[in-house]
Design an enzyme around this catalytic site. Sequence first.
Site, PDB file in Angstrom:
ATOM      1  N   LEU A   1     -14.363  -0.969  25.679  1.00 39.04           N
ATOM      2  CA  LEU A   1     -13.271  -1.478  24.836  1.00 39.04           C
ATOM      3  C   LEU A   1     -12.792  -2.850  25.308  1.00 39.04           C
ATOM      4  O   LEU A   1     -11.731  -3.319  24.936  1.00 39.04           O
ATOM      5  CB  LEU A   1     -12.107  -0.476  24.808  1.00 39.04           C
ATOM      6  CG  LEU A   1     -12.486   0.909  24.267  1.00 39.04           C
ATOM      7  CD1 LEU A   1     -11.291   1.853  24.314  1.00 39.04           C
ATOM      8  CD2 LEU A   1     -13.036   0.825  22.850  1.00 39.04           C
TER       9      LEU A   1
ATOM     10  N   ASP B   1     -16.063 -10.306  22.162  1.00 38.68           N
ATOM     11  CA  ASP B   1     -14.965  -9.605  22.827  1.00 38.68           C
ATOM     12  C   ASP B   1     -13.783 -10.530  23.098  1.00 38.68           C
ATOM     13  O   ASP B   1     -12.628 -10.182  22.867  1.00 38.68           O
ATOM     14  CB  ASP B   1     -15.450  -8.988  24.147  1.00 38.68           C
ATOM     15  CG  ASP B   1     -16.587  -8.004  23.935  1.00 38.68           C
ATOM     16  OD1 ASP B   1     -16.842  -7.634  22.772  1.00 38.68           O
ATOM     17  OD2 ASP B   1     -17.221  -7.616  24.927  1.00 38.68           O
TER      18      ASP B   1
END
Length: 382
Positions: A127, A174
């Site tokens: 994540l 990201d």
Amino acid sequence: MSLKEKTQSLFAEIFGYPATHTIQAPGRVNLIGEHTDYNDGFVLPCAIDYQTVISCATRDDRKVRVIAADYDNQVDEFSLDAPIVTHDSQQWSNYVRGVVKHLQKRNNAFGGADLVISGNVPQGAGLSSSASLEVAVGTVFQQLYHLPLDGAQIALNGQEAENQFVGCNCGIMDQLISALGKKDHALLIDCRTLGTKAVSMPEGVAVVIINSNFKRTLVGSEYNTRREQCETGARFFQQPALRDVSLAAFNAVASELDPIVAKRVRHVLTENARTVEAASALEKGDLKRMGELMAESHASMRDDFEITVPQIDTLVEIVKATIGDKGGVRMTGGGFGGCVVALLPEALVPAVQQAVATQYEAKTGIKETFYVCKPSQGAGQC
């Protein structure tokens, strides 16, 4: 106590004066578009309401002092006037040092700072806790010293730090979604131009992330192998990246390619097409089509890119059986474990949680972790 309150109170306690700024940068989940970023393709992530928070203030000298609240208040201290080198024993320090070093390399003028860092982005779950930290640190110096950097530049700086200083090869997605995320939206990102388009999320839809808690071991070596295979494919077509190869051109000569490389290329080409279509399905609120595209994406990662594991496939099957055509589910992240992401009506969340709780551990011997997230705002003051 919120992360903001925690870092502010720790800052005052350790440094003996109050922080002037508190900055947050979120983690992310990628809804669709896997292993397309380093092929100059498209991705569709959203920022999530798990973040890295840093309370900070400028110093009068050229020292940077950092406290990691989540690592027993470990301390790092380095000078802006000496060459910034990697820290031997504290891996977290290298993300901070790398970002600062690369800000210097970009000819930004800034002085010292005191920082207290804490975060709640699950680590090792895919994540992007590291990107969230890099973007938070970049934003700290940009805000403290009014540096002429926009979100995309802060993201690129973080990516450079991770690639060149920390030594981990990553694409730009990201950092970019952490810097530029928009509340209640996903972001369609063109990884070649870094152009972004905010895609509104339908109302009443939950973003569910389920960590398989299967220990990822192959991810580093296999990631690099996949990347090399994609580059081999691009060279075969005499193109700078797979982004420039059409599906028709691929189909015409697929049999001439090494069979493994051909599978990898097919995944990237079809995934790019799916990602662009998914953005439009999401904008129209067409969860049924979004679900079909997510299912195709998962099958492609499983069969062509070969980056799923049985535990992940099991999770996907359990969720899909529960939501039917009312949403979608797929593996998300680099692969070989990690998480699945599901989009589904909020009303179905309890049923999915129940199904996973009763079936996943029984089938795999591993207990999952279940997160219900909101698409959140990118980095800034909090």
